[in-house]
Design a protein around this motif. Structure first.
Motif, PDB file in Angstrom:
ATOM      1  N   GLU A 125       8.274   6.041   0.161  1.00 19.11           N
ATOM      2  CA  GLU A 125       9.312   5.144  -0.363  1.00 19.11           C
ATOM      3  C   GLU A 125      10.078   5.805  -1.514  1.00 19.11           C
ATOM      4  N   LEU A 126       9.351   6.517  -2.363  1.00 20.24           N
ATOM      5  CA  LEU A 126       9.995   7.230  -3.468  1.00 20.24           C
ATOM      6  C   LEU A 126      10.921   8.320  -2.939  1.00 20.24           C
ATOM      7  N   VAL A 127      10.480   9.038  -1.933  1.00 17.62           N
ATOM      8  CA  VAL A 127      11.299  10.092  -1.330  1.00 17.62           C
ATOM      9  C   VAL A 127      12.564   9.486  -0.723  1.00 17.62           C
ATOM     10  N   ARG A 128      12.419   8.345  -0.047  1.00 13.39           N
ATOM     11  CA  ARG A 128      13.578   7.676   0.548  1.00 13.39           C
ATOM     12  C   ARG A 128      14.576   7.255  -0.531  1.00 13.39           C
ATOM     13  N   MET A 129      14.049   6.732  -1.648  1.00  6.94           N
ATOM     14  CA  MET A 129      14.936   6.311  -2.730  1.00  6.94           C
ATOM     15  C   MET A 129      15.728   7.483  -3.299  1.00  6.94           C
ATOM     16  N   PHE A 130      15.071   8.646  -3.441  1.00  5.40           N
ATOM     17  CA  PHE A 130      15.774   9.810  -3.965  1.00  5.40           C
ATOM     18  C   PHE A 130      16.805  10.338  -2.980  1.00  5.40           C
ATOM     19  N   ALA A 173       5.998  13.505  -0.796  1.00  7.05           N
ATOM     20  CA  ALA A 173       6.446  13.016   0.509  1.00  7.05           C
ATOM     21  C   ALA A 173       5.271  12.439   1.294  1.00  7.05           C
ATOM     22  N   ALA A 174       4.096  13.033   1.150  1.00  4.62           N
ATOM     23  CA  ALA A 174       2.920  12.556   1.887  1.00  4.62           C
ATOM     24  C   ALA A 174       2.338  11.296   1.260  1.00  4.62           C
ATOM     25  N   THR A 175       2.397  11.184  -0.068  1.00  4.33           N
ATOM     26  CA  THR A 175       1.736  10.059  -0.737  1.00  4.33           C
ATOM     27  C   THR A 175       2.661   8.886  -1.027  1.00  4.33           C
TER      28      THR A 175
END
Length: 91
Positions: A23-28, A18-20
């Motif tokens: 965008e990946l977190v948003r996609m999931f 989430a910190a790094t």
């Protein structure tokens, strides 16, 4: 079942992600985006084919040409969406 130690390790990994990579977190969280590949161009092509065939059957040039026009417009819209042609930007 997962142990408490493994649960904490996974939580740390999740916090790091989430910190790094937000965008990946948003996609999931949002899940996959589903976009219709046909949409408007597909509907226009289908309508154009129906009009062209119907115009040919009843021997009406105007209806047949209208069907062809629908097909041409649909192909143009599909090409724009695919990025084949770029619309010029006005400065």
């Amino acid at each position: 079942m997962i142990s408490e130690r493994d649960r904490r390790a996974l939580a740390k990994i999740e916090e790091h992600l989430a910190a790094t990579d937000p965008e990946l977190v948003r996609m999931f969280r949002e899940g996959p985006r589903r976009r219709s590949r046909l949409g408007l161009p597909g509907a226009l092509i289908a309508l154009g084919v129906v009009l062209a065939v119907f115009g040919s059957i009843i021997s009406t040039l105007a209806v047949a040409l209208l069907g062809v026009a629908f097909i041409v417009v649909a192909l143009y819209i599909a090409a724009l969406r695919a990025g084949v042609w770029r619309r010029p930007r006005l400065a």
